[in-house]
Design an enzyme around this catalytic site. Structure first.
Site, PDB file in Angstrom:
ATOM      1  N   ARG A  51       0.838  -1.209   0.000  1.00 13.75           N
ATOM      2  CA  ARG A  51       0.000   0.000   0.000  1.00 13.75           C
ATOM      3  C   ARG A  51       0.872   1.258   0.000  1.00 13.75           C
ATOM      4  O   ARG A  51       0.588   2.225  -0.688  1.00 13.75           O
ATOM      5  CB  ARG A  51      -0.974   0.003   1.184  1.00 13.75           C
ATOM      6  N   TYR A 104     -16.527  16.291 -15.898  1.00 11.90           N
ATOM      7  CA  TYR A 104     -17.062  14.926 -15.936  1.00 11.90           C
ATOM      8  C   TYR A 104     -18.099  14.782 -14.806  1.00 11.90           C
ATOM      9  O   TYR A 104     -17.860  15.228 -13.679  1.00 11.90           O
ATOM     10  CB  TYR A 104     -15.916  13.917 -15.776  1.00 11.90           C
ATOM     11  N   ASP A 176      -7.473  18.421 -14.871  1.00 13.78           N
ATOM     12  CA  ASP A 176      -7.748  17.035 -15.256  1.00 13.78           C
ATOM     13  C   ASP A 176      -7.417  16.925 -16.747  1.00 13.78           C
ATOM     14  O   ASP A 176      -8.110  17.483 -17.595  1.00 13.78           O
ATOM     15  CB  ASP A 176      -9.228  16.713 -14.982  1.00 13.78           C
ATOM     16  N   LYS A 201      -8.528   5.750 -19.272  1.00 13.27           N
ATOM     17  CA  LYS A 201      -8.803   6.209 -20.633  1.00 13.27           C
ATOM     18  C   LYS A 201      -7.568   6.011 -21.525  1.00 13.27           C
ATOM     19  O   LYS A 201      -7.157   4.893 -21.716  1.00 13.27           O
ATOM     20  CB  LYS A 201      -9.269   7.664 -20.592  1.00 13.27           C
TER      21      LYS A 201
HETATM   22  O1  P1T Z   1     -13.605   6.364 -14.120  1.00 12.24           O
HETATM   23  P1  P1T Z   1     -12.429   6.852 -13.362  1.00 12.24           P
HETATM   24  O2  P1T Z   1     -11.139   6.162 -13.723  1.00 12.24           O
HETATM   25  O3  P1T Z   1     -12.659   6.922 -11.888  1.00 12.24           O
HETATM   26  O4  P1T Z   1     -12.170   8.371 -13.849  1.00 12.24           O
HETATM   27  C1  P1T Z   1     -13.082   9.393 -13.633  1.00 12.24           C
HETATM   28  C2  P1T Z   1     -12.899  10.471 -14.665  1.00 12.24           C
HETATM   29  C3  P1T Z   1     -12.156  11.584 -14.339  1.00 12.24           C
HETATM   30  N1  P1T Z   1     -11.968  12.587 -15.220  1.00 12.24           N
HETATM   31  C4  P1T Z   1     -12.480  12.525 -16.471  1.00 12.24           C
HETATM   32  C5  P1T Z   1     -12.269  13.659 -17.414  1.00 12.24           C
HETATM   33  C6  P1T Z   1     -13.220  11.407 -16.869  1.00 12.24           C
HETATM   34  O5  P1T Z   1     -13.715  11.376 -18.116  1.00 12.24           O
HETATM   35  C7  P1T Z   1     -13.450  10.351 -15.946  1.00 12.24           C
HETATM   36  C8  P1T Z   1     -14.261   9.157 -16.289  1.00 12.24           C
HETATM   37  N2  P1T Z   1     -15.099   9.335 -17.387  1.00 12.24           N
HETATM   38  C9  P1T Z   1     -15.950   8.408 -17.908  1.00 12.24           C
HETATM   39  C10 P1T Z   1     -16.143   7.187 -17.397  1.00 12.24           C
HETATM   40  C11 P1T Z   1     -16.709   8.860 -19.102  1.00 12.24           C
HETATM   41  O6  P1T Z   1     -17.282   8.025 -19.830  1.00 12.24           O
HETATM   42  O7  P1T Z   1     -16.724  10.054 -19.350  1.00 12.24           O
END
Ligand code: P1T
Length: 384
Positions: A51, A104, A176, A201
């Site tokens: 961790r 988001y 972000d 992503k």
């Molecule tokens: O899904 P996660 O790995 O927790 O990430 C969240 C997140 C944070 N910032 C942006 C710009 C994002 O697009 C996302 C996650 N977005 C999607 C799942 C979507 O389909 O837009």
């Protein structure tokens, strides 16, 4: 080692030639949750418990830092785990965040419905105009949270201008950078303090591993983030670190093809009578095309468009697509489509969605890296 792809392939994974080491060119998956010591007070090579630090995760953290030209990198179990840890590390009850009003949906839900219960408030503004941020600053404001381009309306924020506002008022600027990845945009070089990613992503890139990351240069913030990464515990697992390392190596070549397909599809859709408008920062008619040219080296692989008709028409259209799957997420090798109003941004209140321009027929496309003609032909047959 200066080129992006050279760093993406080699950084964090330099072969280990020390006595007894095997010289692996791909870092091994260190599944061990704990690390034995010859003497109780001396952790071996700094490793104690997975961790707090794990060799596979560390390789990824070093690689991601290198790609952003950052001193430090930290990897988390999801993008939202990275965001949560960031807020827990740097803010306290009574603090205020200024957020872009087109974040988001999950980030907005985290700020508005979770951290609001812990006394951290968020003020949303249209950050396409930097002065809107400055005008919203109160004595409680500590942090500015933006995306550029935003999800799903592809609005841009002038990162240099907002960074200078943040410096003037002693605020932390968080960007972000999920949509462009460090291949097309490096916010730290534009003056941001902290960059966050959903590595789920583009960085992971294959829709098979969830993850999040933070990169930064500031030593004091890094110490607080690293402390909380361990104390809160939302770390990326060794296996997921390996998958993300593997994906990151091809980020540069993938981003080029994502962008090529996004531009071709956006241009094709723009010429279709059933399409009301197409929003993509790589199109000259995007209202912030000039800013996109100034602060990025590419417009990325995501665009949105609005169909004529109703939500039913939009759903029917998506169901006619044969190659493109209707699914949340973006940035994978396969192209995906979705309707933000009922999928990724359903948690954003309807009146806020409508006010910001997320209509029921807005369709978001994540262009994958398939052959361009196959994607265009799929849209062509579905529009008919
Ligand atoms: O899904 P996660 O790995 O927790 O990430 C969240 C997140 C944070 N910032 C942006 C710009 C994002 O697009 C996302 C996650 N977005 C999607 C799942 C979507 O389909 O837009």
């Amino acid at each position: 080692m200066t080129g992006f792809s050279t760093k993406a392939i080699h950084r964090g994974e330099e072969p280990d030639f020390r006595e007894g080491a095997t010289g692996d060119v791909a870092v091994p998956i260190h599944l061990s949750t704990t690390f034995a010591r010859q003497k109780a007070g001396n952790p071996t090579a700094g490793y104690e418990y997975t961790r707090s630090l794990n060799p596979t995760r560390k390789a990824l953290e070093d690689k991601l830092a290198a790609l952003d030209g950052a001193k430090y990198g930290l990897a988390f179990s999801s993008g939202l785990a990275a965001a949560s840890t960031l807020i827990l590390s740097l803010l306290k009850a009574g603090d205020n965040v200024i957020g872009f009003d087109d974040l988001y949906g999950g980030t907005r839900r985290l700020l508005s419905n979770v951290f609001s219960n812990w006394g951290v408030s968020t003020t949303y503004v249209d950050a396409t105009k930097a002065e809107n941020i400055e005008n919203a600053i109160s004595t409680l404001t500590k942090l500015i949270w933006i995306e550029s381009p935003t999800n799903p309306l592809l609005k841009l924020a002038d990162i240099r201008a907002i960074a200078s506002i943040a410096r003037k008022h002693n605020l932390i600027l968080v960007v972000d950078n999920t949509f462009l990845s460090p291949y097309f945009q490096r916010p730290l070089e534009l003056g941001a303090d902290i960059v966050v990613y959903s590595t789920t992503k583009y960085i992971g890139g294959h829709s098979d591993v969830l993850g999040g990351a933070i990169t930064l240069n500031n030593e004091a913030y890094y110490q607080r983030l690293a402390y909380h990464q361990n104390a809160v515990g939302a770390v990326l697992s060794p296996f997921d670190s390996y998958l993300t390392l593997r994906g990151a190596k091809t980020l540069g070549v993938r981003m080029e093809q994502h962008q090529k397909n996004a531009l071709a599809l956006a241009e094709f859709l723009q010429s279709q009578p059933k399409v009301k408008r197409v929003i993509y920062p790589g199109l000259k008619n995007h209202p912030q095309y000039a800013l996109s040219q100034q602060q990025t080296t590419g417009a990325g692989g995501v665009f949105s468009f609005e169909l004529e008709g109703t939500l039913d028409d939009a759903e029917r259209f998506l169901s006619k697509l044969k190659l493109l799957a209707t699914a949340e997420s973006l940035g994978g090798v396969e192209s995906l489509v979705e309707i933000p109003a009922i999928m990724t941004h359903a948690s954003v209140p309807k009146e806020v969605r409508e006010q910001n321009g997320i209509s029921d027929t807005l369709i978001r496309v994540s262009a994958g890296i398939e052959d361009t003609d196959d994607l265009i032909n799929d849209f062509k047959q579905a529009l008919q």
